[in-house]
Design a protein around this motif. Structure first.
Motif, PDB file in Angstrom:
ATOM      1  N   PRO A   1       6.455 -34.249   8.782  1.00  0.00           N
ATOM      2  CA  PRO A   1       5.792 -35.386   9.436  1.00  0.00           C
ATOM      3  C   PRO A   1       4.327 -35.538   9.020  1.00  0.00           C
ATOM      4  CG  PRO A   1       7.058 -34.100  11.032  1.00  0.00           C
ATOM      5  CD  PRO A   1       6.985 -33.290   9.782  1.00  0.00           C
TER       6      PRO A   1
ATOM      7  N   ALA B   1       9.270 -37.459  11.591  1.00  0.00           N
ATOM      8  CA  ALA B   1       8.913 -36.919  12.901  1.00  0.00           C
ATOM      9  C   ALA B   1      10.055 -37.031  13.893  1.00  0.00           C
ATOM     10  CB  ALA B   1       7.670 -37.628  13.440  1.00  0.00           C
TER      11      ALA B   1
ATOM     12  N   ASP C   1       5.134 -33.819  16.836  1.00  0.00           N
ATOM     13  CA  ASP C   1       6.183 -34.620  16.203  1.00  0.00           C
ATOM     14  C   ASP C   1       6.481 -35.878  17.023  1.00  0.00           C
ATOM     15  OD1 ASP C   1       6.457 -32.828  14.111  1.00  0.00           O
ATOM     16  OD2 ASP C   1       7.995 -31.652  15.136  1.00  0.00           O
TER      17      ASP C   1
ATOM     18  N   ALA D   1       6.118 -39.624  15.713  1.00  0.00           N
ATOM     19  CA  ALA D   1       7.284 -40.500  15.804  1.00  0.00           C
ATOM     20  C   ALA D   1       6.950 -41.775  16.562  1.00  0.00           C
ATOM     21  CB  ALA D   1       8.436 -39.763  16.471  1.00  0.00           C
TER      22      ALA D   1
END
Length: 257
Positions: free
Chosen positions: A50, A74, A101, A105
Motif C-alpha cells: 500500500p 490497501a 491499510d 484504502a
C-alpha cells in the motif's frame, strides 16, 4: 438521468476487474512458491505494497500504478491483516498496520467512488462519503471476526457467507448494465430492490452449482501445484555444498612446526 456509461459490448471493465483479482492471486502464488508465507513476510507485504501504491499515486506514475494495482493494495492488505489478527492474536504492530491499510484504502476509495459516481450518474458525490463507507465496512468486519460475535454460528450466516465472493465478482459491472438498460422504463426503487434480489439469487446459483462442486477439487489441485512449484524453486535456488579436495601430499615435519 444516467449517462450512457457502460456498454455490455465493451468488456474492458470486466477484463480489468478480473485482471486486478488475478494479480493478487499471482502475487500470493509467488509468495507461496518462494516460501515467503510466514507472518513477518505477510506483514511486510501489508506495509510496503500500500505504501508503494501511495508513492506511485502522488508521483503520478499511472502506468506503473495500473500494473502494480497499488490503488487496490490497501484493501487486500487490510483483509490479510485482519486474518493475521484473527489467526494469531492481537499485537500493537498488527493493529497499527490494519489502521494504516484502512486509511489508505479509504483514501483511494474516495477518489474512485467520486469518479465513478460522476461518470455513471453525473452527480458530484464528495469523496468523504465513500471514505466513511470504506472505514465502516472494515469496522463491521472487525467486529464480526475479532469479538465474541465470531462464535455465533447459524446456517443462514454460512449461506450468506458463501454468497459474498460470487456477489462481489458479479454485482458491479452487471449491475451498471442492468440499471443502464432499465432505468428509463422502471421505477428507480423497484429497480434497485429487484436488482439486489436478482444479484443475490445469481450469487446463490454460482455458489451452489459452481463453487460447491468445483471448489474443493480446484483447491486441492492448486495446493498440489503450489507445493510442486515450491519444491522446484527450492531445488533451483539451492547450491551443492563446496567440495574441498583431499590433499595429495602429507605435510613435512618442518611445515607442521
Amino acid at each position: 438521468m444516467m449517462q450512457s456509461a457502460f456498454n455490455i459490448q465493451d468488456l474492458d471493465g470486466v477484463y480489468w476487474t478480473l485482471w486486478v483479482e488475478l494479480r493478487f492471486y499471482i502475487l500470493l502464488g509467488l509468495l507461496l512458491a518462494l516460501g515467503l508465507v510466514k507472518n513477518k513476510h505477510i506483514m511486510w507485504l501489508c506495509a510496503l505494497w500500500p505504501a508503494i501504491g501511495l508513492y506511485l499515486h502522488f508521483t503520478q506514475l499511472d502506468k506503473v500504478q495500473d500494473w502494480f494495482a497499488g490503488q487496490y493494495a490497501a484493501l487486500f492488505a487490510a483483509g490479510m491483516m485482519m486474518y493475521l489478527i484473527y489467526q494469531n492474536g492481537h499485537t500493537l504492530l498488527r493493529w497499527l498496520l490494519l489502521i494504516l491499510d484502512t486509511a489508505i484504502a479509504a483514501f483511494f476509495t474516495g477518489i474512485k467512488g467520486r469518479f465513478d459516481a460522476g461518470y455513471l450518474s453525473g452527480l458530484d458525490v464528495p469523496a468523504w462519503h465513500f471514505q466513511v463507507l470504506a472505514v465502516v465496512c472494515v469496522a463491521i468486519l472487525a467486529v464480526c471476526t475479532l469479538t465474541p460475535l465470531k462464535h455465533i454460528q447459524t446456517r443462514w450466516m454460512a449461506v450468506a457467507g458463501s454468497l459474498t465472493f460470487p456477489l462481489y465478482l458479479f454485482h458491479q459491472l452487471w449491475g451498471w448494465w442492468i440499471i443502464e438498460e432499465l432505468h428509463g422504463v422502471m421505477n428507480k426503487y423497484v429497480l434497485l430492490f429487484g436488482l439486489v434480489v436478482f444479484m443475490l439469487g445469481w450469487a446463490y446459483l454460482v455458489a451452489r452449482f459452481v463453487e460447491r462442486p468445483v471448489g474443493l477439487p480446484l483447491r486441492n489441485a492448486t495446493i498440489t501445484t503450489l507445493n510442486v512449484t515450491s519444491e522446484w524453486v527450492k531445488k533451483a535456488m539451492s547450491r551443492p555444498p563446496l567440495s574441498i579436495p583431499e590433499p595429495k601430499y602429507q605435510q613435512s615435519w618442518h611445515q607442521t612446526r
